[in-house]
Design a protein around this motif. Structure first.
Motif, PDB file in Angstrom:
ATOM      1  N   PRO A  55     -51.857  25.246  64.958  1.00  0.00           N
ATOM      2  CA  PRO A  55     -51.715  23.790  64.883  1.00  0.00           C
ATOM      3  C   PRO A  55     -50.351  23.311  65.354  1.00  0.00           C
ATOM      4  N   SER A  56     -50.332  22.141  65.950  1.00  0.00           N
ATOM      5  CA  SER A  56     -49.070  21.517  66.346  1.00  0.00           C
ATOM      6  C   SER A  56     -48.329  21.049  65.100  1.00  0.00           C
ATOM      7  N   LYS A  57     -46.999  21.196  65.131  1.00  0.00           N
ATOM      8  CA  LYS A  57     -46.184  20.768  63.991  1.00  0.00           C
ATOM      9  C   LYS A  57     -45.867  19.265  64.033  1.00  0.00           C
ATOM     10  N   ILE A  58     -46.289  18.595  65.090  1.00  0.00           N
ATOM     11  CA  ILE A  58     -45.992  17.171  65.235  1.00  0.00           C
ATOM     12  C   ILE A  58     -46.845  16.368  64.250  1.00  0.00           C
ATOM     13  N   THR A  59     -46.188  15.580  63.441  1.00  0.00           N
ATOM     14  CA  THR A  59     -46.906  14.716  62.492  1.00  0.00           C
ATOM     15  C   THR A  59     -46.960  13.278  63.011  1.00  0.00           C
ATOM     16  N   SER A  60     -45.794  12.761  63.380  1.00  0.00           N
ATOM     17  CA  SER A  60     -45.704  11.430  63.993  1.00  0.00           C
ATOM     18  C   SER A  60     -44.772  11.566  65.182  1.00  0.00           C
ATOM     19  N   LEU A  61     -45.308  11.489  66.394  1.00  0.00           N
ATOM     20  CA  LEU A  61     -44.542  11.815  67.584  1.00  0.00           C
ATOM     21  C   LEU A  61     -43.255  10.999  67.704  1.00  0.00           C
ATOM     22  N   GLU A  62     -43.334   9.696  67.560  1.00  0.00           N
ATOM     23  CA  GLU A  62     -42.145   8.856  67.725  1.00  0.00           C
ATOM     24  C   GLU A  62     -41.096   9.156  66.652  1.00  0.00           C
ATOM     25  N   SER A  63     -41.550   9.298  65.417  1.00  0.00           N
ATOM     26  CA  SER A  63     -40.629   9.585  64.319  1.00  0.00           C
ATOM     27  C   SER A  63     -39.967  10.948  64.502  1.00  0.00           C
ATOM     28  N   THR A  87     -42.104  19.664  73.463  1.00  0.00           N
ATOM     29  CA  THR A  87     -42.409  21.103  73.483  1.00  0.00           C
ATOM     30  C   THR A  87     -41.831  21.797  72.261  1.00  0.00           C
ATOM     31  N   ALA A  88     -40.599  21.481  71.918  1.00  0.00           N
ATOM     32  CA  ALA A  88     -39.971  22.092  70.740  1.00  0.00           C
ATOM     33  C   ALA A  88     -40.662  21.642  69.459  1.00  0.00           C
ATOM     34  N   LEU A  89     -41.040  20.367  69.403  1.00  0.00           N
ATOM     35  CA  LEU A  89     -41.680  19.827  68.193  1.00  0.00           C
ATOM     36  C   LEU A  89     -43.089  20.378  67.985  1.00  0.00           C
ATOM     37  N   LYS A  90     -43.706  20.826  69.047  1.00  0.00           N
ATOM     38  CA  LYS A  90     -45.048  21.402  68.900  1.00  0.00           C
ATOM     39  C   LYS A  90     -45.026  22.630  68.000  1.00  0.00           C
ATOM     40  N   LYS A 132     -48.943  18.384  73.668  1.00  0.00           N
ATOM     41  CA  LYS A 132     -48.104  18.945  72.597  1.00  0.00           C
ATOM     42  C   LYS A 132     -48.587  18.559  71.199  1.00  0.00           C
ATOM     43  N   THR A 133     -49.442  17.545  71.119  1.00  0.00           N
ATOM     44  CA  THR A 133     -49.912  17.108  69.799  1.00  0.00           C
ATOM     45  C   THR A 133     -51.156  17.862  69.354  1.00  0.00           C
ATOM     46  N   ALA A 289     -42.550  30.517  69.489  1.00  0.00           N
ATOM     47  CA  ALA A 289     -42.771  29.206  70.093  1.00  0.00           C
ATOM     48  C   ALA A 289     -43.214  29.397  71.546  1.00  0.00           C
ATOM     49  N   ASP A 290     -42.667  28.597  72.460  1.00  0.00           N
ATOM     50  CA  ASP A 290     -43.159  28.604  73.837  1.00  0.00           C
ATOM     51  C   ASP A 290     -43.065  29.989  74.483  1.00  0.00           C
ATOM     52  N   GLU A 291     -41.964  30.694  74.245  1.00  0.00           N
ATOM     53  CA  GLU A 291     -41.781  32.020  74.850  1.00  0.00           C
ATOM     54  C   GLU A 291     -42.760  33.042  74.291  1.00  0.00           C
ATOM     55  N   TYR A 292     -43.264  32.822  73.111  1.00  0.00           N
ATOM     56  CA  TYR A 292     -44.215  33.745  72.492  1.00  0.00           C
ATOM     57  C   TYR A 292     -45.628  33.484  72.998  1.00  0.00           C
ATOM     58  N   TYR A 293     -46.013  32.220  72.997  1.00  0.00           N
ATOM     59  CA  TYR A 293     -47.399  31.867  73.335  1.00  0.00           C
ATOM     60  C   TYR A 293     -47.624  31.682  74.831  1.00  0.00           C
ATOM     61  N   HIS A 294     -46.544  31.642  75.616  1.00  0.00           N
ATOM     62  CA  HIS A 294     -46.675  31.546  77.086  1.00  0.00           C
ATOM     63  C   HIS A 294     -45.811  32.616  77.738  1.00  0.00           C
ATOM     64  N   ILE A 295     -45.775  33.799  77.143  1.00  0.00           N
ATOM     65  CA  ILE A 295     -44.869  34.852  77.599  1.00  0.00           C
ATOM     66  C   ILE A 295     -45.135  35.271  79.047  1.00  0.00           C
ATOM     67  N   HIS A 296     -46.399  35.331  79.466  1.00  0.00           N
ATOM     68  CA  HIS A 296     -46.699  35.743  80.842  1.00  0.00           C
ATOM     69  C   HIS A 296     -46.078  34.782  81.844  1.00  0.00           C
ATOM     70  N   ASP A 297     -46.228  33.474  81.592  1.00  0.00           N
ATOM     71  CA  ASP A 297     -45.687  32.484  82.531  1.00  0.00           C
ATOM     72  C   ASP A 297     -44.165  32.546  82.592  1.00  0.00           C
ATOM     73  N   HIS A 298     -43.528  32.756  81.459  1.00  0.00           N
ATOM     74  CA  HIS A 298     -42.060  32.826  81.437  1.00  0.00           C
ATOM     75  C   HIS A 298     -41.559  34.006  82.270  1.00  0.00           C
TER      76      HIS A 298
END
Length: 389
Positions: A55-63, A87-90, A132-133, A289-298
């Protein structure tokens, strides 16, 4: 060459689990001076039972954006574009997301000093454009764990987690260390160890290019530090390899001095890229985070940059042509082994009628024995019929 295949497999719920020097094959394309790689030996591979959702960690994107911007400027003195923030907030709540961005920026070579220019996705090596949401789909390997004492891979190239059967980096933001599960990032680390071994033990492409004089203990030119490193990383007993990988992960910043500095000078242009590969793995393990779940692309992005860099380095054209010629001759010789004519069979020393009993099926031979009144099979059959009666 091999990462795209790992990525495709992962998209089909499969991970290889035995990346090693012997399972990587490079083939030359016909009539072209290009080559391509293929992974072999899927004996240890596993397929996930299905997908799970992270799950995305974003609760309220603007906030959340507002809080993260404030944290970044206060603690890091930097701004970031919205894609970076999202990306970081996801993966993390605002406070941890700020720490995560700072860690990625530092390992990407960006200074801690304040700058007017905001951080971009390119600055941090981030590429994905997913929403990201929304939750991230991920193969669920939690029910596909090797049994006690079972080995999943080749010892010399196992990742630190795999060889120790433990999570060596406590993920930031998690209340407890999760159980060890073999994931895509572990195969990508194994591929790094293959490259590291090549850079440590070879001095260029082709035959007779191993650093034998430096690795031979009896040689006057023996490099004892290098030889001991090879033993601790690849050729030692299992407990030695476990301890070495464990120490490198726990003191991950020592990787450059302990390992990369021992590369043969021929591979100097790759040093910075190998170090980035290692740092990307560490970010993946630590922040999940991104490096873990998209390791091939990185890592594919790092390899593409390395290829472009190497292209600009003057090459020894004569040596390159000689090596290509040697490879073609080797290929022709090996293919000739399979394409040669099958030798004619020598004449039979017995007549076809004498061979007929040997060519019968087991059922035919059994029936033939039953028809012979003096055979043991016929006697046994008569006894069974009498008993039955």
């Amino acid at each position: 060459m091999f990462l795209p295949e790992l990525k495709v497999g992962h998209q089909k719920l499969i991970i290889h689990r035995d990346i090693s020097m012997g399972n990587l094959f490079i083939f030359e394309r016909d009539k072209k001076q290009t080559s391509f790689g293929r992974l072999m030996d899927y004996d240890h591979a596993k397929k996930a039972s299905g997908w799970c959702e992270i799950p995305s960690k974003i609760t309220s994107l603007e906030s959340d954006r507002y809080l993260l911007k404030a944290n970044l400027e206060r603690n890091f003195g930097r701004k970031a574009v919205d894609d970076v923030l999202d990306t970081a907030l996801k993966w993390h709540h605002p406070a941890l997301a700020s720490e995560y961005i700072r860690a990625v920026a530092k390992l990407s070579g960006l200074s801690d000093h304040a700058s007017e220019s905001p951080l971009t996705m390119k600055d941090l090596g981030w590429h994905n454009t997913e929403d990201k949401t929304k939750a991230h789909r991920w193969p669920d390997f939690t029910s596909r764990v090797a049994g006690p004492g079972e080995r999943t891979g080749t010892l010399a190239y196992m990742s630190g987690d795999v060889i120790n059967r433990a999570v060596l980096h406590e993920p930031v933001g998690m209340k407890r260390v999760p159980p060890f599960v073999h994931e895509a990032i572990h195969d990508v680390e194994s591929l790094l160890w293959v490259l590291v071994r090549l850079c440590l033990t070879w001095k260029g492409p082709g035959l007779n290019m191993r650093r034998n004089e430096e690795l031979d203990e009896g040689s006057l030119e023996c490099n004892h530090k290098l030889r001991n490193l090879i033993i601790r990383l690849f050729d030692g007993e299992q407990e030695v390899l476990k301890e070495t990988k464990r120490d490198l992960h726990r003191d991950w910043q020592s990787f450059e001095d302990e390992v990369v500095e021992h590369f043969h000078p021929y591979f100097n242009p790759l040093k910075s890229f190998v170090l980035r590969w290692w740092n990307t793995l560490i970010l993946g393990y630590k922040y999940r985070a991104d490096e873990y779940y998209h390791i091939h692309d990185h890592i594919l992005g790092i390899i593409d940059e390395a290829i472009e860099c190497v292209k600009t380095i003057p090459d020894d054209e004569q040596a390159r042509k000689a090596e290509l010629k040697r490879r073609r001759k080797c290929k022709e010789h090996r293919l000739g082994t399979f394409s040669s004519k099958t030798p004619e069979m020598p004449p039979l020393s017995t007549s076809p009628s004498e061979l007929e009993p040997l060519m019968r099926t087991p059922q035919q031979r059994h029936q033939s024995l039953e028809q012979d009144p003096d055979s043991p099979t016929a006697a046994l059959s008569r006894k069974m019929r009498e008993t039955h009666i």
